[in-house]
Scaffold this motif. Structure first.
Motif, PDB file in Angstrom:
ATOM      1  N   ILE A 169      -4.930  10.008   3.913  1.00  0.00           N
ATOM      2  CA  ILE A 169      -3.994  10.658   4.837  1.00  0.00           C
ATOM      3  C   ILE A 169      -2.937  11.475   4.085  1.00  0.00           C
ATOM      4  N   PHE A 170      -2.317  10.876   3.075  1.00  0.00           N
ATOM      5  CA  PHE A 170      -1.166  11.506   2.434  1.00  0.00           C
ATOM      6  C   PHE A 170      -1.506  12.322   1.189  1.00  0.00           C
ATOM      7  N   SER A 220       0.824  -1.211   0.000  1.00  0.00           N
ATOM      8  CA  SER A 220       0.000   0.000   0.000  1.00  0.00           C
ATOM      9  C   SER A 220       0.859   1.262   0.000  1.00  0.00           C
ATOM     10  N   ALA A 221       1.920   1.256   0.789  1.00  0.00           N
ATOM     11  CA  ALA A 221       2.839   2.395   0.792  1.00  0.00           C
ATOM     12  C   ALA A 221       3.453   2.578  -0.593  1.00  0.00           C
ATOM     13  N   GLY A 222       3.799   1.473  -1.238  1.00  0.00           N
ATOM     14  CA  GLY A 222       4.334   1.547  -2.597  1.00  0.00           C
ATOM     15  C   GLY A 222       3.339   2.154  -3.568  1.00  0.00           C
ATOM     16  N   GLN A 223       2.069   1.806  -3.426  1.00  0.00           N
ATOM     17  CA  GLN A 223       1.044   2.363  -4.306  1.00  0.00           C
ATOM     18  C   GLN A 223       0.924   3.877  -4.135  1.00  0.00           C
ATOM     19  N   VAL A 224       0.968   4.346  -2.898  1.00  0.00           N
ATOM     20  CA  VAL A 224       0.895   5.786  -2.646  1.00  0.00           C
ATOM     21  C   VAL A 224       2.123   6.485  -3.234  1.00  0.00           C
ATOM     22  N   LEU A 225       3.279   5.880  -3.070  1.00  0.00           N
ATOM     23  CA  LEU A 225       4.493   6.459  -3.654  1.00  0.00           C
ATOM     24  C   LEU A 225       4.432   6.479  -5.175  1.00  0.00           C
ATOM     25  N   VAL A 243      -4.783   1.104   1.048  1.00  0.00           N
ATOM     26  CA  VAL A 243      -4.473   2.064  -0.015  1.00  0.00           C
ATOM     27  C   VAL A 243      -5.394   3.284   0.062  1.00  0.00           C
ATOM     28  N   PRO A 244      -6.722   3.106   0.126  1.00  0.00           N
ATOM     29  CA  PRO A 244      -7.566   4.300   0.251  1.00  0.00           C
ATOM     30  C   PRO A 244      -7.326   5.096   1.533  1.00  0.00           C
TER      31      PRO A 244
END
Length: 106
Positions: free
Chosen positions: A79-80, A6-11, A73-74
């Motif tokens: 948040i970010f 999920s962190a990778g998807q946001v990045l 992810v959502p």
């Protein structure tokens, strides 16, 4: 594992801001983008972790927890990236968590 993915998807989403079009120049710019590089590293680490997990747990059990990425992810994008969440998302979250619990208990 789902947290890393999920962190990778946001990045990747943040890195996509540098992609104007899928042309040579944008792809070169993307290849040196710190967010993109970090996302690729996270995906590489997640792959190694996944192989380790699969060595020790049945795939049918381990894969259940990948469903958490549909929640993470959502939430992380809220948040970010300040992307909105809806009541439908919250209802879906309850269903996913219940489904994981139900399948895990079987």
């Amino acid at each position: 594992m789902p947290f890393v993915i999920s962190a990778g998807q946001v990045l990747f989403k943040i890195a996509s801001r540098d992609v104007v079009a899928f042309d040579h120049q944008s792809l070169l710019k993307l290849s040196v983008n710190a967010y993109f590089i970090m996302a690729v590293i996270l995906y590489g680490l997640a792959t190694l972790l996944w192989v380790y997990i699969l060595k020790h747990f049945p795939l049918s059990r381990a894969y259940l927890f990948m469903g958490l990425s549909f929640i993470l992810v959502p939430v992380m994008s809220y948040i970010f990236l300040k992307e909105p969440l809806s009541l439908r998302f919250l209802a879906g979250t309850v269903c996913i968590i219940f489904g994981i619990w139900l399948a895990r208990a079987a």
